[in-house]
Design a protein around this motif. Structure first.
Motif, short mmCIF file in Angstrom:
data_model
loop_
_atom_site.label_atom_id
_atom_site.label_comp_id
_atom_site.label_asym_id
_atom_site.label_seq_id
_atom_site.Cartn_x
_atom_site.Cartn_y
_atom_site.Cartn_z
N ALA A 20 0.84 -1.20 0.00
CA ALA A 20 0.00 0.00 0.00
C ALA A 20 0.87 1.25 0.00
CB ALA A 20 -0.93 0.00 1.21
N HIS A 21 1.97 1.21 0.77
CA HIS A 21 2.89 2.34 0.81
C HIS A 21 3.53 2.56 -0.57
CE1 HIS A 21 6.06 4.98 2.54
NE2 HIS A 21 6.82 4.40 1.61
N GLU A 22 3.97 1.47 -1.19
CA GLU A 22 4.59 1.59 -2.51
C GLU A 22 3.56 2.05 -3.56
OE1 GLU A 22 7.82 1.59 -2.96
OE2 GLU A 22 8.06 1.12 -0.85
N LEU A 23 2.31 1.58 -3.40
CA LEU A 23 1.25 2.05 -4.30
C LEU A 23 1.09 3.57 -4.18
CD1 LEU A 23 -1.49 -0.73 -3.88
CD2 LEU A 23 -0.16 -0.21 -5.95
N GLY A 24 1.30 4.08 -2.97
CA GLY A 24 1.26 5.53 -2.77
C GLY A 24 2.33 6.22 -3.61
N HIS A 25 3.55 5.63 -3.63
CA HIS A 25 4.63 6.20 -4.46
C HIS A 25 4.25 6.16 -5.94
CE1 HIS A 25 7.45 6.96 -1.29
NE2 HIS A 25 7.69 5.70 -0.99
N VAL A 26 3.57 5.06 -6.36
CA VAL A 26 3.16 4.95 -7.77
C VAL A 26 2.09 5.98 -8.08
CG1 VAL A 26 2.08 3.48 -9.52
CG2 VAL A 26 3.70 2.49 -7.89
N HIS A 60 17.56 8.88 -1.08
CA HIS A 60 16.28 8.62 -0.44
C HIS A 60 15.22 9.56 -0.97
CE1 HIS A 60 19.09 7.47 3.07
NE2 HIS A 60 19.00 6.50 2.19
N TYR A 61 14.01 9.10 -0.87
CA TYR A 61 12.92 10.03 -1.13
C TYR A 61 12.93 11.08 -0.04
CZ TYR A 61 10.42 7.27 -4.62
OH TYR A 61 10.04 6.63 -5.75
N SER A 62 12.37 12.22 -0.39
CA SER A 62 12.23 13.24 0.64
C SER A 62 11.24 12.72 1.68
CB SER A 62 11.70 14.53 0.03
OG SER A 62 10.37 14.32 -0.43
N PHE A 72 7.69 13.01 0.51
CA PHE A 72 7.17 11.93 -0.33
C PHE A 72 6.81 10.72 0.54
CE2 PHE A 72 9.10 12.89 -4.82
CZ PHE A 72 8.39 14.07 -4.84
N GLU A 73 7.68 10.43 1.52
CA GLU A 73 7.43 9.26 2.38
C GLU A 73 6.14 9.44 3.17
OE1 GLU A 73 8.65 6.56 1.99
OE2 GLU A 73 10.36 7.13 0.78
N ARG A 74 5.96 10.64 3.68
CA ARG A 74 4.75 10.90 4.46
C ARG A 74 3.51 10.79 3.58
NH1 ARG A 74 6.83 15.32 6.91
NH2 ARG A 74 8.20 14.20 8.33
N SER A 77 15.19 5.48 4.59
CA SER A 77 14.51 6.63 4.00
C SER A 77 13.16 6.90 4.64
CB SER A 77 14.30 6.40 2.50
OG SER A 77 13.41 5.33 2.31
N HIS A 78 12.71 5.97 5.42
CA HIS A 78 11.36 6.13 5.92
C HIS A 78 11.35 6.81 7.28
CE1 HIS A 78 10.77 3.54 2.57
NE2 HIS A 78 9.48 3.71 2.66
N PRO A 79 10.30 7.57 7.50
CA PRO A 79 10.23 8.26 8.78
C PRO A 79 10.29 7.26 9.92
CG PRO A 79 8.49 9.01 7.29
CD PRO A 79 9.14 7.82 6.65
ZN LIG Z 1 8.67 4.87 0.66
#
Ligand SMILES: [Zn+2]
Length: 343
Positions: free
Chosen positions: A225-231, A272-274, A277-279, A322-324
Protein backbone atom coordinates in the motif's frame (compact mmCIF):
# COMPACT_ATOMS: atom_id res chain seq x y z
CA UNK A 1 42.87 77.71 0.87
CA UNK A 2 42.85 74.34 -0.72
CA UNK A 3 45.84 73.58 -2.87
CA UNK A 4 44.17 70.63 -4.56
CA UNK A 5 41.43 72.25 -6.65
CA UNK A 6 40.28 69.67 -9.19
CA UNK A 7 41.13 70.60 -12.76
CA UNK A 8 38.50 72.26 -14.90
CA UNK A 9 39.30 70.16 -17.95
CA UNK A 10 40.03 66.48 -18.44
CA UNK A 11 41.86 64.61 -21.14
CA UNK A 12 39.65 62.11 -22.93
CA UNK A 13 39.63 60.17 -26.18
CA UNK A 14 36.77 60.74 -28.57
CA UNK A 15 35.55 57.89 -30.80
CA UNK A 16 32.99 58.78 -33.43
CA UNK A 17 31.61 55.25 -33.56
CA UNK A 18 32.63 54.73 -37.21
CA UNK A 19 36.41 54.56 -37.21
CA UNK A 20 38.51 52.73 -34.67
CA UNK A 21 41.01 55.51 -34.17
CA UNK A 22 40.21 57.94 -31.38
CA UNK A 23 40.88 61.68 -31.17
CA UNK A 24 42.29 63.22 -28.00
CA UNK A 25 40.06 66.01 -26.67
CA UNK A 26 39.94 68.29 -23.64
CA UNK A 27 36.60 67.98 -21.90
CA UNK A 28 35.16 70.70 -19.71
CA UNK A 29 32.09 70.32 -17.59
CA UNK A 30 29.74 73.09 -16.56
CA UNK A 31 26.05 73.90 -16.19
CA UNK A 32 25.10 70.26 -16.63
CA UNK A 33 26.93 70.02 -19.94
CA UNK A 34 30.01 68.32 -21.24
CA UNK A 35 31.88 70.64 -23.55
CA UNK A 36 34.72 69.77 -25.93
CA UNK A 37 36.10 70.87 -29.29
CA UNK A 38 36.67 68.67 -32.30
CA UNK A 39 38.79 70.82 -34.54
CA UNK A 40 36.95 74.12 -34.50
CA UNK A 41 33.56 72.62 -33.78
CA UNK A 42 32.26 73.04 -30.26
CA UNK A 43 30.28 70.14 -28.85
CA UNK A 44 28.04 70.76 -25.85
CA UNK A 45 26.18 67.72 -24.63
CA UNK A 46 23.70 67.59 -21.76
CA UNK A 47 25.03 65.29 -19.05
CA UNK A 48 21.65 63.68 -18.52
CA UNK A 49 21.64 62.48 -22.14
CA UNK A 50 24.96 60.73 -21.63
CA UNK A 51 24.96 57.04 -20.77
CA UNK A 52 27.87 55.65 -18.92
CA UNK A 53 28.58 51.96 -19.50
CA UNK A 54 29.24 49.70 -16.57
CA UNK A 55 32.92 49.65 -15.94
CA UNK A 56 35.08 48.06 -13.32
CA UNK A 57 38.64 47.28 -12.45
CA UNK A 58 41.01 49.42 -14.48
CA UNK A 59 38.85 49.67 -17.59
CA UNK A 60 38.42 53.23 -18.86
CA UNK A 61 35.32 55.13 -17.92
CA UNK A 62 33.18 55.32 -21.04
CA UNK A 63 30.56 57.98 -21.74
CA UNK A 64 28.14 57.11 -24.51
CA UNK A 65 26.94 60.21 -26.31
CA UNK A 66 23.45 60.39 -27.85
CA UNK A 67 24.80 60.27 -31.43
CA UNK A 68 26.61 56.98 -30.84
CA UNK A 69 30.04 58.50 -30.27
CA UNK A 70 31.94 57.79 -27.07
CA UNK A 71 34.32 59.58 -24.76
CA UNK A 72 36.82 57.48 -22.86
CA UNK A 73 38.44 58.74 -19.68
CA UNK A 74 41.39 57.16 -17.99
CA UNK A 75 39.85 55.77 -14.84
CA UNK A 76 42.69 56.46 -12.46
CA UNK A 77 43.43 60.04 -13.39
CA UNK A 78 39.86 61.13 -14.15
CA UNK A 79 37.61 59.44 -11.68
CA UNK A 80 37.86 61.95 -8.84
CA UNK A 81 37.43 64.92 -11.15
CA UNK A 82 34.39 63.39 -12.84
CA UNK A 83 32.99 62.77 -9.42
CA UNK A 84 33.63 66.34 -8.39
CA UNK A 85 31.79 67.46 -11.51
CA UNK A 86 28.90 65.21 -10.53
CA UNK A 87 29.37 63.67 -13.95
CA UNK A 88 29.37 60.20 -12.50
CA UNK A 89 26.09 58.56 -11.69
CA UNK A 90 27.33 55.11 -10.91
CA UNK A 91 25.24 52.09 -11.79
CA UNK A 92 24.21 49.70 -9.03
CA UNK A 93 26.85 47.38 -10.40
CA UNK A 94 29.62 49.86 -9.81
CA UNK A 95 28.21 50.96 -6.49
CA UNK A 96 28.38 47.46 -5.06
CA UNK A 97 32.01 47.14 -6.12
CA UNK A 98 32.84 49.66 -3.47
CA UNK A 99 30.35 48.36 -0.91
CA UNK A 100 31.18 44.80 0.07
CA UNK A 101 28.20 44.60 2.41
CA UNK A 102 25.89 45.29 -0.51
CA UNK A 103 27.66 42.60 -2.48
CA UNK A 104 27.16 40.23 0.37
CA UNK A 105 23.49 41.10 0.56
CA UNK A 106 23.00 40.69 -3.18
CA UNK A 107 24.85 37.35 -3.08
CA UNK A 108 22.69 36.13 -0.23
CA UNK A 109 19.51 37.15 -2.03
CA UNK A 110 20.74 35.35 -5.18
CA UNK A 111 21.57 32.21 -3.23
CA UNK A 112 18.19 32.32 -1.50
CA UNK A 113 16.51 32.71 -4.88
CA UNK A 114 18.42 29.79 -6.39
CA UNK A 115 17.68 27.64 -3.34
CA UNK A 116 14.02 28.59 -3.64
CA UNK A 117 13.99 27.50 -7.25
CA UNK A 118 15.68 24.24 -6.36
CA UNK A 119 13.67 23.64 -3.23
CA UNK A 120 10.26 24.78 -4.40
CA UNK A 121 10.28 25.51 -8.12
CA UNK A 122 11.83 22.34 -9.49
CA UNK A 123 9.62 19.99 -7.46
CA UNK A 124 6.58 21.93 -8.67
CA UNK A 125 7.69 21.76 -12.31
CA UNK A 126 8.56 18.07 -11.87
CA UNK A 127 5.15 17.38 -10.39
CA UNK A 128 3.41 19.20 -13.21
CA UNK A 129 5.29 17.29 -15.94
CA UNK A 130 4.90 13.95 -14.14
CA UNK A 131 1.12 14.32 -13.96
CA UNK A 132 0.79 15.88 -17.41
CA UNK A 133 2.53 12.92 -19.06
CA UNK A 134 0.22 9.94 -19.64
CA UNK A 135 1.27 6.95 -17.49
CA UNK A 136 1.34 4.78 -20.63
CA UNK A 137 4.11 6.99 -22.05
CA UNK A 138 6.10 6.94 -18.83
CA UNK A 139 5.72 3.15 -18.66
CA UNK A 140 6.79 2.67 -22.24
CA UNK A 141 9.81 4.87 -21.78
CA UNK A 142 10.82 3.24 -18.50
CA UNK A 143 10.11 -0.40 -19.42
CA UNK A 144 13.81 -1.20 -19.75
CA UNK A 145 14.69 0.03 -16.29
CA UNK A 146 14.14 -3.22 -14.42
CA UNK A 147 15.97 -5.49 -16.93
CA UNK A 148 18.92 -3.10 -16.73
CA UNK A 149 18.87 -3.02 -12.94
CA UNK A 150 18.94 -6.82 -12.98
CA UNK A 151 22.51 -6.70 -14.11
CA UNK A 152 23.47 -4.14 -11.49
CA UNK A 153 21.81 -4.70 -8.13
CA UNK A 154 19.23 -7.44 -8.54
CA UNK A 155 19.46 -11.19 -8.91
CA UNK A 156 16.67 -13.70 -9.56
CA UNK A 157 14.40 -14.33 -6.62
CA UNK A 158 14.57 -17.60 -4.71
CA UNK A 159 11.05 -17.20 -3.41
CA UNK A 160 8.65 -20.13 -3.84
CA UNK A 161 5.74 -19.95 -6.29
CA UNK A 162 3.23 -20.18 -3.51
CA UNK A 163 4.61 -17.14 -1.67
CA UNK A 164 4.73 -15.20 -4.94
CA UNK A 165 1.10 -16.08 -5.66
CA UNK A 166 0.11 -14.89 -2.17
CA UNK A 167 1.68 -11.48 -2.73
CA UNK A 168 0.16 -11.22 -6.23
CA UNK A 169 -3.26 -11.80 -4.66
CA UNK A 170 -2.52 -9.19 -2.01
CA UNK A 171 -1.67 -6.66 -4.71
CA UNK A 172 -4.75 -7.55 -6.74
CA UNK A 173 -7.10 -6.93 -3.86
CA UNK A 174 -5.37 -3.65 -2.98
CA UNK A 175 -5.66 -2.22 -6.51
CA UNK A 176 -9.21 -3.47 -7.12
CA UNK A 177 -11.33 -0.41 -7.98
CA UNK A 178 -8.26 1.87 -8.03
CA UNK A 179 -8.51 3.23 -11.56
CA UNK A 180 -5.07 4.85 -11.61
CA UNK A 181 -3.27 1.73 -10.38
CA UNK A 182 -4.43 -1.01 -12.74
CA UNK A 183 -1.02 -1.02 -14.47
CA UNK A 184 0.89 -1.95 -11.31
CA UNK A 185 2.86 -5.21 -11.46
CA UNK A 186 4.94 -7.05 -8.89
CA UNK A 187 8.49 -8.19 -9.44
CA UNK A 188 10.43 -10.41 -7.05
CA UNK A 189 14.18 -10.14 -6.81
CA UNK A 190 17.02 -11.04 -4.54
CA UNK A 191 19.24 -8.02 -3.96
CA UNK A 192 22.68 -7.02 -2.87
CA UNK A 193 21.18 -4.18 -0.91
CA UNK A 194 19.16 -6.10 1.59
CA UNK A 195 15.51 -5.75 2.64
CA UNK A 196 13.92 -3.33 0.25
CA UNK A 197 10.89 -2.39 -1.80
CA UNK A 198 10.80 0.02 -4.73
CA UNK A 199 8.15 1.47 -6.95
CA UNK A 200 9.69 1.99 -10.39
CA UNK A 201 8.36 4.75 -12.68
CA UNK A 202 6.54 2.24 -14.93
CA UNK A 203 4.51 1.05 -11.95
CA UNK A 204 6.50 -2.10 -11.19
CA UNK A 205 6.86 -2.70 -7.48
CA UNK A 206 10.02 -4.65 -6.73
CA UNK A 207 10.04 -6.67 -3.50
CA UNK A 208 13.31 -8.21 -2.40
CA UNK A 209 13.53 -11.70 -0.93
CA UNK A 210 15.41 -10.15 1.96
CA UNK A 211 12.41 -7.98 2.84
CA UNK A 212 9.83 -10.75 2.38
CA UNK A 213 11.89 -13.15 4.47
CA UNK A 214 12.14 -10.72 7.36
CA UNK A 215 8.45 -9.82 7.56
CA UNK A 216 5.36 -12.00 8.14
CA UNK A 217 3.31 -12.40 4.92
CA UNK A 218 0.20 -10.84 6.46
CA UNK A 219 1.82 -7.44 6.84
CA UNK A 220 3.15 -7.23 3.27
CA UNK A 221 -0.09 -5.49 2.12
CA UNK A 222 1.09 -2.57 4.26
CA UNK A 223 4.37 -2.46 2.31
CA UNK A 224 2.47 -2.73 -0.96
CA UNK A 225 0.00 0.00 0.00
CA UNK A 226 2.89 2.34 0.81
CA UNK A 227 4.59 1.59 -2.51
CA UNK A 228 1.25 2.05 -4.30
CA UNK A 229 1.26 5.53 -2.77
CA UNK A 230 4.63 6.20 -4.46
CA UNK A 231 3.16 4.95 -7.77
CA UNK A 232 -0.09 6.89 -7.48
CA UNK A 233 1.77 10.08 -6.62
CA UNK A 234 4.43 9.39 -9.30
CA UNK A 235 7.22 9.98 -6.84
CA UNK A 236 9.96 8.17 -8.75
CA UNK A 237 9.10 9.95 -12.00
CA UNK A 238 9.04 13.28 -10.18
CA UNK A 239 12.38 12.65 -8.56
CA UNK A 240 13.90 11.62 -11.88
CA UNK A 241 12.53 14.76 -13.50
CA UNK A 242 13.90 16.95 -10.73
CA UNK A 243 17.30 15.37 -11.12
CA UNK A 244 17.09 15.67 -14.88
CA UNK A 245 16.37 19.32 -14.52
CA UNK A 246 19.43 19.94 -12.40
CA UNK A 247 21.47 18.21 -15.03
CA UNK A 248 22.46 14.93 -13.39
CA UNK A 249 20.04 13.00 -15.55
CA UNK A 250 20.26 14.58 -18.97
CA UNK A 251 20.17 11.04 -20.31
CA UNK A 252 16.50 10.79 -19.42
CA UNK A 253 15.76 12.96 -22.39
CA UNK A 254 18.46 11.70 -24.70
CA UNK A 255 17.07 8.15 -24.44
CA UNK A 256 20.47 6.85 -23.45
CA UNK A 257 19.00 4.22 -21.23
CA UNK A 258 22.33 2.84 -20.07
CA UNK A 259 23.34 6.13 -18.49
CA UNK A 260 19.85 6.55 -17.14
CA UNK A 261 19.86 3.17 -15.54
CA UNK A 262 23.34 3.38 -14.10
CA UNK A 263 22.25 6.62 -12.45
CA UNK A 264 18.91 5.21 -11.42
CA UNK A 265 20.54 2.20 -9.81
CA UNK A 266 22.80 4.47 -7.81
CA UNK A 267 19.85 6.57 -6.82
CA UNK A 268 17.80 3.60 -5.73
CA UNK A 269 20.60 2.51 -3.47
CA UNK A 270 22.06 5.78 -2.34
CA UNK A 271 19.37 8.39 -2.54
CA UNK A 272 16.28 8.62 -0.44
CA UNK A 273 12.92 10.03 -1.13
CA UNK A 274 12.23 13.24 0.64
CA UNK A 275 10.41 12.83 3.92
CA UNK A 276 7.54 14.68 2.31
CA UNK A 277 7.17 11.93 -0.33
CA UNK A 278 7.43 9.26 2.38
CA UNK A 279 4.75 10.90 4.46
CA UNK A 280 2.51 11.21 1.41
CA UNK A 281 2.96 7.50 0.66
CA UNK A 282 2.26 6.61 4.30
CA UNK A 283 -0.88 8.69 4.25
CA UNK A 284 -1.97 7.09 1.00
CA UNK A 285 -1.50 3.63 2.53
CA UNK A 286 -3.50 4.52 5.61
CA UNK A 287 -6.32 5.99 3.55
CA UNK A 288 -6.39 3.00 1.23
CA UNK A 289 -6.62 0.69 4.25
CA UNK A 290 -9.44 2.75 5.72
CA UNK A 291 -11.27 2.90 2.37
CA UNK A 292 -11.10 -0.87 1.98
CA UNK A 293 -12.13 -1.53 5.56
CA UNK A 294 -8.78 -3.12 6.42
CA UNK A 295 -7.43 -3.28 9.91
CA UNK A 296 -4.90 -0.52 10.56
CA UNK A 297 -3.28 -2.82 13.11
CA UNK A 298 -1.50 -4.50 10.16
CA UNK A 299 0.14 -1.18 9.32
CA UNK A 300 1.05 -0.63 12.95
CA UNK A 301 2.65 -4.06 13.08
CA UNK A 302 4.56 -3.32 9.87
CA UNK A 303 6.10 -0.19 11.27
CA UNK A 304 6.92 -1.86 14.56
CA UNK A 305 8.68 -4.64 12.64
CA UNK A 306 10.49 -2.17 10.41
CA UNK A 307 11.49 -0.26 13.50
CA UNK A 308 13.01 -3.36 15.07
CA UNK A 309 14.71 -4.36 11.78
CA UNK A 310 16.10 -0.88 11.77
CA UNK A 311 17.66 -1.41 15.19
CA UNK A 312 18.96 -4.86 14.40
CA UNK A 313 21.80 -3.47 12.37
CA UNK A 314 20.64 -4.06 8.80
CA UNK A 315 21.23 -0.41 8.17
CA UNK A 316 22.30 -0.48 4.56
CA UNK A 317 18.73 -0.84 3.44
CA UNK A 318 17.52 2.39 1.95
CA UNK A 319 13.94 1.26 2.38
CA UNK A 320 14.43 1.45 6.10
CA UNK A 321 16.69 4.48 6.16
CA UNK A 322 14.51 6.63 4.00
CA UNK A 323 11.36 6.13 5.92
CA UNK A 324 10.23 8.26 8.78
CA UNK A 325 10.86 6.82 12.21
CA UNK A 326 8.53 4.06 13.35
CA UNK A 327 7.28 6.22 16.23
CA UNK A 328 6.27 8.98 13.89
CA UNK A 329 4.40 6.63 11.59
CA UNK A 330 2.66 4.80 14.41
CA UNK A 331 1.52 8.19 15.66
CA UNK A 332 0.05 8.95 12.22
CA UNK A 333 -1.81 5.63 12.13
CA UNK A 334 -3.17 6.05 15.65
CA UNK A 335 -4.43 9.52 14.83
CA UNK A 336 -6.27 8.15 11.79
CA UNK A 337 -7.66 5.30 13.88
CA UNK A 338 -8.98 7.74 16.46
CA UNK A 339 -10.56 9.89 13.75
CA UNK A 340 -12.23 6.81 12.35
CA UNK A 341 -13.56 5.73 15.71
CA UNK A 342 -14.74 9.25 16.53
CA UNK A 343 -16.97 9.30 13.47
ZN1 LIG B 1 8.67 4.87 0.66
Amino acid sequence: MSSTQPPTTLQATYFNGQVLKGTPVNVHCGAGQLVFFLGDTKHAIALRSVKRSESFGNAPIVFELPDGATLEFDRESSRNTLKFWNALSPSWFEKVQYHPTQWLLISLVSIAFAAGLYGQGLPLIGKWIAFATPQSKVSKFMEDVLPQLDGVIFQPSNLGDQAKATHQRQLKSLIANQAGLSHVKLAFRSSKIGPNAFALPDGTIVLTDELLNSLPAEIIPGVLAHELGHVELRHMTRRLLQNAMVGTLIATFSRDISILVSTLGTQLVAQHYSREFEREADLFAIELFVKQGRDLAALELLHEKLGSLDQSGSRNASYLDSHPGADERLQLIREKQQNKEAR
